[in-house]
Design a protein around this motif. Structure first.
Motif, PDB file in Angstrom:
ATOM      1  N   HIS A   1     -10.229   0.140 -12.391  1.00  0.00           N
ATOM      2  CA  HIS A   1     -10.424   1.566 -12.142  1.00  0.00           C
ATOM      3  C   HIS A   1     -10.938   2.213 -13.424  1.00  0.00           C
ATOM      4  N   TYR A   2     -12.137   2.799 -13.351  1.00  0.00           N
ATOM      5  CA  TYR A   2     -12.771   3.399 -14.518  1.00  0.00           C
ATOM      6  C   TYR A   2     -12.678   4.923 -14.422  1.00  0.00           C
ATOM      7  N   VAL A   3     -12.003   5.556 -15.367  1.00  0.00           N
ATOM      8  CA  VAL A   3     -11.932   7.014 -15.431  1.00  0.00           C
ATOM      9  C   VAL A   3     -13.142   7.509 -16.215  1.00  0.00           C
ATOM     10  N   LEU A   4     -13.979   8.342 -15.590  1.00  0.00           N
ATOM     11  CA  LEU A   4     -15.248   8.774 -16.179  1.00  0.00           C
ATOM     12  C   LEU A   4     -15.187  10.171 -16.773  1.00  0.00           C
ATOM     13  N   GLY A   5     -14.301  11.040 -16.280  1.00  0.00           N
ATOM     14  CA  GLY A   5     -14.236  12.408 -16.779  1.00  0.00           C
ATOM     15  C   GLY A   5     -13.362  13.261 -15.887  1.00  0.00           C
ATOM     16  N   ASP A   6     -13.437  14.575 -16.103  1.00  0.00           N
ATOM     17  CA  ASP A   6     -12.612  15.511 -15.321  1.00  0.00           C
ATOM     18  C   ASP A   6     -13.431  16.340 -14.336  1.00  0.00           C
ATOM     19  N   GLY A   7     -14.713  15.971 -14.139  1.00  0.00           N
ATOM     20  CA  GLY A   7     -15.550  16.677 -13.181  1.00  0.00           C
ATOM     21  C   GLY A   7     -16.245  17.903 -13.720  1.00  0.00           C
ATOM     22  N   THR A   8     -16.238  18.096 -15.041  1.00  0.00           N
ATOM     23  CA  THR A   8     -16.864  19.291 -15.615  1.00  0.00           C
ATOM     24  C   THR A   8     -18.138  18.989 -16.395  1.00  0.00           C
ATOM     25  N   ASN A   9     -18.444  17.725 -16.633  1.00  0.00           N
ATOM     26  CA  ASN A   9     -19.594  17.355 -17.460  1.00  0.00           C
ATOM     27  C   ASN A   9     -20.564  16.500 -16.656  1.00  0.00           C
ATOM     28  N   ALA A  10     -21.743  17.064 -16.366  1.00  0.00           N
ATOM     29  CA  ALA A  10     -22.727  16.348 -15.549  1.00  0.00           C
ATOM     30  C   ALA A  10     -23.264  15.104 -16.239  1.00  0.00           C
ATOM     31  N   GLU A  11     -23.060  14.966 -17.556  1.00  0.00           N
ATOM     32  CA  GLU A  11     -23.545  13.787 -18.262  1.00  0.00           C
ATOM     33  C   GLU A  11     -22.821  12.515 -17.843  1.00  0.00           C
ATOM     34  N   THR A  12     -21.709  12.663 -17.128  1.00  0.00           N
ATOM     35  CA  THR A  12     -21.015  11.456 -16.659  1.00  0.00           C
ATOM     36  C   THR A  12     -21.832  10.695 -15.625  1.00  0.00           C
ATOM     37  N   TRP A  13     -22.881  11.334 -15.047  1.00  0.00           N
ATOM     38  CA  TRP A  13     -23.794  10.567 -14.191  1.00  0.00           C
ATOM     39  C   TRP A  13     -24.474   9.463 -15.003  1.00  0.00           C
ATOM     40  N   SER A  14     -24.840   9.770 -16.244  1.00  0.00           N
ATOM     41  CA  SER A  14     -25.441   8.755 -17.109  1.00  0.00           C
ATOM     42  C   SER A  14     -24.440   7.652 -17.419  1.00  0.00           C
ATOM     43  N   THR A  15     -23.182   8.043 -17.643  1.00  0.00           N
ATOM     44  CA  THR A  15     -22.131   7.054 -17.885  1.00  0.00           C
ATOM     45  C   THR A  15     -21.975   6.134 -16.678  1.00  0.00           C
ATOM     46  N   LEU A  16     -21.961   6.726 -15.496  1.00  0.00           N
ATOM     47  CA  LEU A  16     -21.832   5.921 -14.281  1.00  0.00           C
ATOM     48  C   LEU A  16     -23.022   4.993 -14.111  1.00  0.00           C
ATOM     49  N   ASP A  17     -24.214   5.471 -14.428  1.00  0.00           N
ATOM     50  CA  ASP A  17     -25.404   4.637 -14.299  1.00  0.00           C
ATOM     51  C   ASP A  17     -25.329   3.432 -15.243  1.00  0.00           C
ATOM     52  N   VAL A  18     -24.919   3.663 -16.490  1.00  0.00           N
ATOM     53  CA  VAL A  18     -24.777   2.553 -17.437  1.00  0.00           C
ATOM     54  C   VAL A  18     -23.740   1.553 -16.936  1.00  0.00           C
ATOM     55  N   LEU A  19     -22.633   2.072 -16.413  1.00  0.00           N
ATOM     56  CA  LEU A  19     -21.571   1.199 -15.909  1.00  0.00           C
ATOM     57  C   LEU A  19     -22.058   0.339 -14.743  1.00  0.00           C
ATOM     58  N   THR A  20     -22.685   0.960 -13.766  1.00  0.00           N
ATOM     59  CA  THR A  20     -23.129   0.195 -12.590  1.00  0.00           C
ATOM     60  C   THR A  20     -24.213  -0.812 -12.947  1.00  0.00           C
ATOM     61  N   GLN A  21     -25.090  -0.468 -13.882  1.00  0.00           N
ATOM     62  CA  GLN A  21     -26.110  -1.422 -14.315  1.00  0.00           C
ATOM     63  C   GLN A  21     -25.462  -2.607 -15.033  1.00  0.00           C
ATOM     64  N   HIS A  22     -24.440  -2.332 -15.807  1.00  0.00           N
ATOM     65  CA  HIS A  22     -23.710  -3.393 -16.492  1.00  0.00           C
ATOM     66  C   HIS A  22     -23.042  -4.341 -15.484  1.00  0.00           C
ATOM     67  N   LEU A  23     -22.393  -3.776 -14.483  1.00  0.00           N
ATOM     68  CA  LEU A  23     -21.711  -4.597 -13.477  1.00  0.00           C
ATOM     69  C   LEU A  23     -22.715  -5.377 -12.641  1.00  0.00           C
ATOM     70  N   LYS A  24     -23.841  -4.737 -12.311  1.00  0.00           N
ATOM     71  CA  LYS A  24     -24.856  -5.389 -11.505  1.00  0.00           C
ATOM     72  C   LYS A  24     -25.504  -6.565 -12.245  1.00  0.00           C
ATOM     73  N   ALA A  25     -25.644  -6.437 -13.550  1.00  0.00           N
ATOM     74  CA  ALA A  25     -26.339  -7.478 -14.327  1.00  0.00           C
ATOM     75  C   ALA A  25     -25.621  -8.802 -14.250  1.00  0.00           C
ATOM     76  N   ALA A  26     -24.302  -8.788 -14.102  1.00  0.00           N
ATOM     77  CA  ALA A  26     -23.538 -10.030 -14.079  1.00  0.00           C
ATOM     78  C   ALA A  26     -23.725 -10.813 -12.803  1.00  0.00           C
ATOM     79  N   THR A  27     -24.148 -10.142 -11.728  1.00  0.00           N
ATOM     80  CA  THR A  27     -24.314 -10.824 -10.439  1.00  0.00           C
ATOM     81  C   THR A  27     -25.757 -11.136 -10.094  1.00  0.00           C
ATOM     82  N   GLU A  28     -26.699 -10.688 -10.942  1.00  0.00           N
ATOM     83  CA  GLU A  28     -28.112 -10.956 -10.666  1.00  0.00           C
ATOM     84  C   GLU A  28     -28.463 -12.385 -11.102  1.00  0.00           C
ATOM     85  N   PRO A  29     -29.303 -13.072 -10.316  1.00  0.00           N
ATOM     86  CA  PRO A  29     -29.698 -14.423 -10.708  1.00  0.00           C
ATOM     87  C   PRO A  29     -30.510 -14.417 -11.988  1.00  0.00           C
ATOM     88  N   VAL A  30     -30.304 -15.425 -12.810  1.00  0.00           N
ATOM     89  CA  VAL A  30     -31.032 -15.532 -14.075  1.00  0.00           C
ATOM     90  C   VAL A  30     -32.437 -16.041 -13.825  1.00  0.00           C
TER      91      VAL A  30
END
Length: 473
Positions: free
Chosen positions: A444-473
């Protein structure tokens, strides 16, 4: 505008009551049925619909009348109540009076009330505008006001535009015929949250009338023009679209909405009960389970995991789309898509709750919710967001701030696919909370308190990181 008139009666309209209502047009109109008999139409001799009468729906869920029609309509009747909706064509001047007469006769025979107030009568309304000379098109949709090669246009004027069974059928039909659905309303109209979701994907559109610019898109604000049989953005000489001033006029509000979107997956077992994950989320966030469910608005059935499971089983292999609502003291609505896949049975659920200025959004309950869904319901993923928006969950035709991520949860199976080591170490200044057993944990990843729109960038970095581990080399 298409005029909708609704009968709210304590007794179900039987055959004789419906016949009395349909005779409001006199003996010169034909009667036909569409949508497998669920819609009865009064038609001119050429087959063009004048008034459509939908099958009565028994609304047993408290708060639905007030949510969709207003407190005045709700005060006039008791729940449960039979909801019979009529729709008058804009092509016929007499149609609105005829729809009012149909509903007036139903309420005179059965008791109850009508909406809108003052729209009903008991007189016979003959259609004399020469409609019979205009044949109905072969691909006509029931009570759709304008149909072109690319678009079906519905003109609507009511407090809240709900996703009724009729509108759901129009959406399916337009998609099957490669047409867009465009709903045209005056500026005071609002969409229900479900209708907003249905219109959010291209090429469908909410078209709002405006005295300043003519028309604009109620969801994006783009000024629109009727061009080649559809409403499309009006472009400047450089090709750019521009936003209507009415869309940008926003009054600051401290109302907020909390949304949790999650996916669960189960083995296809004979004893499986669907809807329990939604029930768990509702209980943890509001202190009570949902009060009603259905397949359209108004939501009409008391909450039952057994009944919704039986419906989903009966529709396999097709997916099942469901709606649930909560007690009116805590505005909440959810839509669920249940799908049978090769991996089992999947539930995709979005639950939205509304909070007023003096109410606390229960962000401290989100981790507990994630833990419960992991432990009891095979959670795959969950995204939690907060945004400034109306407590009553209705969608106005002006700008609303987008949601801001609060937390993201990755289920145990997804963590295993990613590997625990990789999933625990995103390139971000945050560390996830481990949920469930250490041998098969979720994160469970806590990203913020819902007041900072920059957490969309944080979420994007996180999902790209998680996705990279399952992509074929």
């Amino acid at each position: 505008m298409t005029k909708d008139v609704i009968a709210l009666t304590p007794r179900m309209p039987d055959t004789w009551a419906l016949l009395a209502g349909l005779y409001a047009g006199g003996p010169d109109l034909d009667v036909t049925a569409t949508a497998d008999g669920a819609v009865i139409q009064l038609c001119g001799h050429g087959g063009r619909p004048v008034v459509s009468v939908e099958a009565p729906v028994l609304v047993q869920v408290p708060g639905e009348i007030a949510r969709l029609l207003g407190t005045e309509a709700a005060a006039a009747v008791d729940t449960p109540v039979w909801w019979t909706e009529t729709r008058a064509s804009t092509a016929v001047p007499e149609a609105e009076r005829l729809a009012g007469s149909v509903v007036g006769r139903l309420t005179a025979l059965l008791g109850g009330a009508s909406w809108p107030p003052g729209a009903t009568a008991l007189d016979v309304v003959p259609v004399t505008s020469g409609l019979a000379a205009v044949p109905a098109p072969s691909d006509a949709l029931p009570a759709v006001d304008v149909v072109t090669d690319s678009t079906a246009v519905v003109l609507a004027d009511r407090r809240v535009i709900p996703l009724t069974a009729w509108l759901s059928d129009v959406l399916r039909t337009t998609a099957n015929t490669n047409r867009a659905l465009q709903i045209v309303t005056p500026p005071h109209a609002q969409l229900s949250l479900l209708t907003r979701m249905a219109l959010s994907g291209a090429p469908n559109r909410w078209v709002v009338q405006d005295t300043d610019c003519g028309y604009y898109d109620g969801l994006s604000g783009a000024v629109l023009r009727w061009q080649e049989g559809t409403f499309a953005p009006a472009r400047t000489q450089s090709g750019a679209a521009h936003v209507a001033r009415a869309f940008s006029r926003v009054t600051a509000s401290k109302e907020r909405q909390l949304t949790v979107s999650f996916r669960t997956r189960y083995d296809a077992d004979d004893d499986l009960l669907l809807g329990r994950s939604l029930e768990t989320a509702w209980q943890l966030l509001t202190g009570a389970p949902p009060v009603g469910w259905g397949t359209a608005e108004p939501v009409n059935l008391p909450w039952s995991t057994r009944q919704l499971t039986d419906l989903a089983r009966s529709r396999v292999p097709e997916p099942t789309l469901l709606t649930a609502v909560g007690h009116p003291d805590r505005p909440a609505i959810a839509n669920a898509r249940i799908t049978r896949t090769t991996a089992g049975v999947e539930e995709d659920i979005t639950l939205t709750l509304g909070y007023g200025p003096g109410e606390t959004v229960p962000l401290d309950a989100v981790e507990a919710l994630a833990a419960a869904l992991v432990a009891q319901h095979s959670l795959t993923t969950m995204l939690t967001t907060v945004r400034p928006a109306r407590r009553d969950l209705a969608v106005p035709s002006h700008f609303e701030s987008p949601p801001v991520p609060v937390a993201f949860t990755l289920g145990a199976d997804a963590v295993a696919d990613t590997t625990l080591t990789h999933a625990r170490r995103p390139p971000l200044p945050l560390r996830p909370v481990q949920l469930g057993p250490s041998t098969h944990p979720a994160l469970h990843y806590v990203l913020g308190d819902g007041t900072n729109a920059e957490t969309w960038s944080t979420l994007d970095v996180l999902t790209q990181h998680l996705k990279a581990a399952t992509e074929p080399v």
